[in-house]
Design an enzyme around this catalytic site. Sequence first.
Site, PDB file in Angstrom:
ATOM      1  N   GLU A  42       1.135  -0.487  -5.147  1.00 41.54           N
ATOM      2  CA  GLU A  42       0.115   0.553  -5.253  1.00 41.54           C
ATOM      3  C   GLU A  42       0.829   1.899  -5.285  1.00 41.54           C
ATOM      4  O   GLU A  42       1.180   2.459  -4.249  1.00 41.54           O
ATOM      5  CB  GLU A  42      -0.862   0.529  -4.062  1.00 41.54           C
ATOM      6  CG  GLU A  42      -2.050   1.445  -4.340  1.00 41.54           C
ATOM      7  CD  GLU A  42      -2.537   2.289  -3.162  1.00 41.54           C
ATOM      8  OE1 GLU A  42      -3.637   2.854  -3.289  1.00 41.54           O
ATOM      9  OE2 GLU A  42      -1.831   2.416  -2.143  1.00 41.54           O
TER      10      GLU A  42
ATOM     11  N   ASP B  38       0.829  -1.201   0.000  1.00 41.79           N
ATOM     12  CA  ASP B  38       0.000   0.000   0.000  1.00 41.79           C
ATOM     13  C   ASP B  38       0.870   1.261   0.000  1.00 41.79           C
ATOM     14  O   ASP B  38       1.852   1.342   0.741  1.00 41.79           O
ATOM     15  CB  ASP B  38      -0.870  -0.041   1.268  1.00 41.79           C
ATOM     16  CG  ASP B  38      -1.795   1.156   1.386  1.00 41.79           C
ATOM     17  OD1 ASP B  38      -2.698   1.281   0.548  1.00 41.79           O
ATOM     18  OD2 ASP B  38      -1.603   1.970   2.316  1.00 41.79           O
TER      19      ASP B  38
END
Length: 542
Positions: free
Chosen positions: A246, A204
């Site tokens: 990401e 993330d």
Amino acid sequence: MTMTPSNLWYKDAVFYELNLKAFFDGNHDGHGDFQGAIQKLDYLKDLGVDCIWLLPFYPSPLKDDGYDISDYYNVHPNFGTLEDFKEFLHAAHSKGMRVITDLVLNHTSDQHPWFQAARKDPNSPYRNYYVWSDTDKKYQDARIIFLDTEPSNWSWDDEAKLYYWHRFYASQPDLNYDDPGLRAEILKILSFWLEMGVDGFRADAVPYLFEREGTNCENLPETLEYLKELRAFVDQNYPGRILLCEANQWPDDVRRYFGDGDIFQMGFHFPVMPRIYMAMRKQDSSDLRWILDRTPSIPENCQWCTFLRNHDELTLEMVTDEERQWMWQEYAPEPRMRLNLGIRRRMAPLLDNNQAKIELANALLFSLPGSPIIYYGDEIGMGDNIWLFDRNGVRTPMQWNAGKNAGFSTADPSALYLPVISDPVYGYQQVNLADQLEKPDSILNRIKKMIAVRKANPTLSQGDFRWANVNNPALVAFYRSDQQQTILILINLSTAEQPVTLPLDAHITAFENLFTQKKSALSDQQLQLQIPPLGYFWLKLS
């Protein structure tokens, strides 16, 4: 496991983004959980899913839907226990599906014991796990990501009598990757889950790991160096596991995260996503062509990840200011539909609940370069509730059937973590899986067919990509080809029928429609077709 032994399994994989709390409630408390998800694995297998991506399920105060982690080594009680997780993982593997989990590297919750220790004691080894300052004037060139809620990337902490740095909510202090102790701890966290058998991680918010004065604190060389170390550690100790990046950045910036094939194996292609919606609304392929033309080639062992929607707002960070205003005007006319730099709506409402448009968007998703990710519920055209807090409107319970609570839970409706969608258009009485399984032409069955065709033709996942020579902006036309075969994709963005005349190579004598298996001969090396309004063809040339 009945799986490709190849370490490149992810290049052919269809991914499914599974929001555990929203999927199926196994213990009747109003929250989805691992025991519930185990009961639905056969459904995912039947859909054609190869790899499940689990949103965060770790202990957390849940101020940011679990992206604010307070313990990296356990499971939030809402979802069950560590044993339940292991059972889920084993069950998925036994059905030939892989599982990747969310790895939140950039920050923890302010409730994490590390942060609590860091605040209390300047001499604690944990003080250095975070980024502190006696002024809030450092790193002024870094943008604020959550514009709607955060006035600054610095927040004052009364106990430490210092400011701490956070790129997201103030309740999510950023970790300090200049600290060797923290870096060693992160490797322990990776090993903990990989030893258990997890097939990889979606990492993330990785562009923000390091801070340097005089920069925007994104995509720094230090960040890439560090991520390369992570990858080397995984390759050395757990070959065949993947890291998915990401990084909501332009393709040239994301390209750095692949390195020489030695950083991330996969990266989300964020800028392609809004341009699929642009192309559809304008009935013009120019924006989509533009972004694909400026997408650099990537190493042989790497793959893009493509998607139409996910658990966040439909992000408009990677478009121009004018394009953003246009997207808001077209797709989010009411202020409540907008959030940060994006749109808090699901795929079906964005596409006017029009099945032809939904199919067309998916026909692009499953044929463009990259491995596709389906967001739970989009395969049946679920709706949203824009009046729920933050991004919760696209995180409502999965609609399994027309029974109580959409078949998601037997709990009292007031106990559900969020209300089910019950409006007259998208309510579970109208939109649910059980109904769609019965209808051969439902959204679900059409998407299932696309996945099956894609799987039967690996050219669609690994083949080269080149544009076909059609001078008609209403069409998206391209070839996917490898040593074995060439597939021509023709997609009509327009609501009017479009003729196609395409000269083909001399050795091509026939083509086959991959959806109907109908074969046709060519006349004079010319492909001549009428493409119906919002129609699409996947044609195997022979």
